[in-house]
Design a protein around this motif. Structure first.
Motif, mmCIF file in Angstrom:
data_model
loop_
_atom_site.group_PDB
_atom_site.id
_atom_site.type_symbol
_atom_site.label_atom_id
_atom_site.label_comp_id
_atom_site.label_asym_id
_atom_site.label_seq_id
_atom_site.Cartn_x
_atom_site.Cartn_y
_atom_site.Cartn_z
ATOM 1 N N GLY A 68 0.787 -1.230 0.000
ATOM 2 C CA GLY A 68 0.000 0.000 0.000
ATOM 3 C C GLY A 68 0.812 1.271 0.000
ATOM 4 O O GLY A 68 0.330 2.321 0.418
ATOM 5 N N GLY A 69 2.060 1.187 -0.468
ATOM 6 C CA GLY A 69 2.919 2.366 -0.511
ATOM 7 C C GLY A 69 3.897 2.462 0.639
ATOM 8 O O GLY A 69 4.827 3.265 0.609
ATOM 9 N N THR A 70 3.726 1.622 1.655
ATOM 10 C CA THR A 70 4.547 1.758 2.866
ATOM 11 C C THR A 70 5.992 1.293 2.659
ATOM 12 O O THR A 70 6.884 1.724 3.385
ATOM 13 C CB THR A 70 3.929 0.993 4.045
ATOM 14 O OG1 THR A 70 3.858 -0.404 3.729
ATOM 15 C CG2 THR A 70 2.530 1.511 4.347
ATOM 16 N N ILE A 71 6.235 0.420 1.693
ATOM 17 C CA ILE A 71 7.613 -0.025 1.435
ATOM 18 C C ILE A 71 8.452 1.137 0.905
ATOM 19 O O ILE A 71 9.566 1.409 1.391
ATOM 20 C CB ILE A 71 7.632 -1.209 0.447
ATOM 21 C CG1 ILE A 71 7.080 -2.468 1.131
ATOM 22 C CG2 ILE A 71 9.040 -1.460 -0.078
ATOM 23 C CD1 ILE A 71 6.963 -3.670 0.223
ATOM 24 N N GLY A 72 7.923 1.841 -0.082
ATOM 25 C CA GLY A 72 8.643 2.985 -0.618
ATOM 26 C C GLY A 72 8.799 4.094 0.401
ATOM 27 O O GLY A 72 9.868 4.724 0.506
ATOM 28 N N ALA A 73 7.747 4.355 1.172
ATOM 29 C CA ALA A 73 7.819 5.396 2.197
ATOM 30 C C ALA A 73 8.858 5.044 3.260
ATOM 31 O O ALA A 73 9.620 5.910 3.714
ATOM 32 C CB ALA A 73 6.449 5.588 2.838
ATOM 33 N N SER A 74 8.904 3.777 3.653
ATOM 34 C CA SER A 74 9.886 3.335 4.647
ATOM 35 C C SER A 74 11.300 3.528 4.139
ATOM 36 O O SER A 74 12.202 3.910 4.887
ATOM 37 C CB SER A 74 9.665 1.857 4.988
ATOM 38 O OG SER A 74 8.405 1.654 5.571
ATOM 39 N N LYS A 75 11.490 3.248 2.853
ATOM 40 C CA LYS A 75 12.818 3.406 2.254
ATOM 41 C C LYS A 75 13.297 4.846 2.371
ATOM 42 O O LYS A 75 14.462 5.098 2.704
ATOM 43 C CB LYS A 75 12.769 2.977 0.795
ATOM 44 C CG LYS A 75 14.096 3.072 0.091
ATOM 45 C CD LYS A 75 14.056 2.437 -1.288
ATOM 46 C CE LYS A 75 15.463 2.448 -1.906
ATOM 47 N NZ LYS A 75 15.533 1.682 -3.147
ATOM 48 N N ARG A 101 -2.180 -1.011 11.569
ATOM 49 C CA ARG A 101 -2.053 -1.000 13.030
ATOM 50 C C ARG A 101 -0.600 -0.798 13.451
ATOM 51 O O ARG A 101 -0.327 -0.232 14.505
ATOM 52 C CB ARG A 101 -2.604 -2.309 13.610
ATOM 53 C CG ARG A 101 -4.085 -2.537 13.256
ATOM 54 C CD ARG A 101 -4.610 -3.813 13.899
ATOM 55 N NE ARG A 101 -5.912 -4.181 13.389
ATOM 56 C CZ ARG A 101 -7.064 -3.626 13.784
ATOM 57 N NH1 ARG A 101 -7.059 -2.676 14.689
ATOM 58 N NH2 ARG A 101 -8.216 -4.023 13.263
ATOM 59 N N LYS A 102 0.315 -1.296 12.619
ATOM 60 C CA LYS A 102 1.739 -1.120 12.899
ATOM 61 C C LYS A 102 2.431 -0.605 11.638
ATOM 62 O O LYS A 102 2.562 -1.323 10.664
ATOM 63 C CB LYS A 102 2.373 -2.440 13.331
ATOM 64 C CG LYS A 102 1.921 -2.931 14.696
ATOM 65 C CD LYS A 102 2.661 -4.201 15.094
ATOM 66 C CE LYS A 102 2.216 -4.692 16.468
ATOM 67 N NZ LYS A 102 2.937 -5.941 16.868
ATOM 68 N N LEU A 103 2.848 0.646 11.687
ATOM 69 C CA LEU A 103 3.580 1.230 10.572
ATOM 70 C C LEU A 103 5.064 1.279 10.914
ATOM 71 O O LEU A 103 5.431 1.535 12.067
ATOM 72 C CB LEU A 103 3.101 2.659 10.306
ATOM 73 C CG LEU A 103 1.919 2.876 9.368
ATOM 74 C CD1 LEU A 103 1.601 4.360 9.291
ATOM 75 C CD2 LEU A 103 2.182 2.318 7.989
ATOM 76 N N PRO A 104 5.941 1.068 9.927
ATOM 77 C CA PRO A 104 7.374 1.123 10.197
ATOM 78 C C PRO A 104 7.919 2.551 10.271
ATOM 79 O O PRO A 104 9.123 2.759 10.325
ATOM 80 C CB PRO A 104 7.974 0.358 9.005
ATOM 81 C CG PRO A 104 6.982 0.544 7.908
ATOM 82 C CD PRO A 104 5.640 0.581 8.565
ATOM 83 N N TYR A 105 7.034 3.521 10.249
ATOM 84 C CA TYR A 105 7.433 4.930 10.350
ATOM 85 C C TYR A 105 6.242 5.707 10.898
ATOM 86 O O TYR A 105 5.109 5.212 10.935
ATOM 87 C CB TYR A 105 7.821 5.484 8.970
ATOM 88 C CG TYR A 105 6.714 5.311 7.958
ATOM 89 C CD1 TYR A 105 5.673 6.228 7.850
ATOM 90 C CD2 TYR A 105 6.680 4.196 7.123
ATOM 91 C CE1 TYR A 105 4.637 6.044 6.962
ATOM 92 C CE2 TYR A 105 5.644 4.002 6.217
ATOM 93 C CZ TYR A 105 4.635 4.933 6.155
ATOM 94 O OH TYR A 105 3.609 4.747 5.275
ATOM 95 N N LYS A 106 6.503 6.950 11.318
ATOM 96 C CA LYS A 106 5.450 7.834 11.799
ATOM 97 C C LYS A 106 5.268 8.952 10.775
ATOM 98 O O LYS A 106 6.192 9.751 10.555
ATOM 99 C CB LYS A 106 5.824 8.399 13.173
ATOM 100 C CG LYS A 106 5.937 7.336 14.247
ATOM 101 C CD LYS A 106 6.348 7.939 15.577
ATOM 102 C CE LYS A 106 6.466 6.855 16.656
ATOM 103 N NZ LYS A 106 6.914 7.422 17.956
#
Length: 327
Positions: A68-75, A101-106
């Motif tokens: 859902g886009g979170t991989i690129g955002a985390s990078k 519920r758990k994101l690797p970033y804020k």
């Protein structure tokens, strides 16, 4: 006291020198979706427009799709904070705060907010097989068929998913529609065209050409006002007109840097962004996508961040009501 003053002056001079030397290598704009999608198109047009105001910089677009886009955002959140790695992302920056519920970033803490890029209207679409040609008939069809109707979207957190959730919530349907998740916009649109699914709500960047070609039926737009300047959609009613009070949804895009990027560098990128957003070629490219270039306070870092914070609150309310969460 002299030592403290000397250190402060040294830090200020160093920061200024760093900004003067920026960029010192190619800049990478990360897009958290596959190549060829609407966010990728926006990012590539922006990269071209940013080159000159950043001193003929080399700017490459890198696609880092997934989750859902979170991989690129985390990078980008984990990247070296020197301004050479940036993120272009849409409304997902706000939506993921409620979806996961758990994101690797804020979202509000792990990025430097550079500025907003555009607003993209949404269009409510039906399959050619749906027996309705106006929004009123379409709404009657939906209410009569309830759970038998399939709603396509491009995956949790996608623009089409969020639009579908908000539209269903505003409609207050007796029975929820059957949501069909796809791995991207293209396969969802293909099945809508083929009649395997009944409806979809997606960005004008994806929908305009399909409506114009007669492959799908268009019913309404999601903006507060009609799109008077759009040659194809100018006569489409808004959902507010159709009785969905205060319905106003655009899929905006913003530019982000990793947290800790020097303030002078962030300012230099923001200054370049403001120049890019006035580039006639960029504006024309955005108009062809059905997008509107941002000209208000959201183009500034503080306005951008305040807007996203507000969107996080609004979208979380809709997501919680639907109870649709990602792992």
């Amino acid at each position: 006291m002299k030592k403290i003053l000397t250190l402060a002056l040294t830090a200020a001079v160093s920061a200024g020198a760093f900004a003067q030397g920026f960029p010192s290598k190619p800049i990478t704009i990360v897009v958290p979706f596959a190549a060829g999608g609407p966010t990728d198109t926006v990012a590539r047009q922006l990269a071209e427009a940013l080159r000159a105001p950043l001193g003929d910089a080399t700017i490459v677009v890198e696609n880092a799709a997934g989750a859902g886009g979170t991989i690129g955002a985390s990078k980008v959140a984990r990247a070296t904070p020197d301004g050479h790695t940036l993120l272009v992302w849409h409304i997902g920056m706000a939506a993921t705060a409620g979806l996961y519920r758990k994101l690797p970033y804020k979202p509000l803490e792990d990025f430097e907010y550079v500025g907003m890029i555009n607003d993209v209207p949404m269009t409510l679409l039906g399959s050619p097989k749906v027996p309705a040609n106006t929004y009123r008939d379409f709404e009657a069809y939906i209410r009569a068929n309830g759970g038998k109707v399939n709603l396509a979207h491009a995956g949790l957190g996608s623009a089409s998913h969020l639009c579908g959730l908000m539209w269903q919530s505003a409609m207050k349907l007796d029975k929820s529609l059957t949501a069909i998740a796809y791995r991207g916009t293209a396969p969802a649109m293909n099945d809508l065209i083929g009649g395997q699914v009944d409806l979809m709500c997606d960005q004008t960047t994806n929908t305009t050409s399909q409506i114009e070609a007669g492959r799908v039926k268009g019913y309404a737009v999601t903006t507060a006002k009609r799109l008077d300047s759009h040659k194809l959609l100018k006569d489409y009613p808004t959902l507010q007109e159709m009785g969905l009070k205060d319905f106003n949804l655009t899929i905006w895009h913003g530019l982000y840097a990793p947290k800790g990027t020097p303030a002078d560098v962030t300012k230099k990128i923001n200054d370049a962004l403001k120049v890019a957003l006035k580039d006639p070629k960029f504006i024309k490219g955005q108009e062809m996508l059905g997008a509107v270039v941002v000209t208000d306070n959201r183009v500034n870092p503080e306005g951008h961040k305040a807007f996203v914070a507000d969107q996080i609150t609004k979208l979380k309310t809709v997501i919680d009501a639907a109870g649709q969460y990602a792992d």
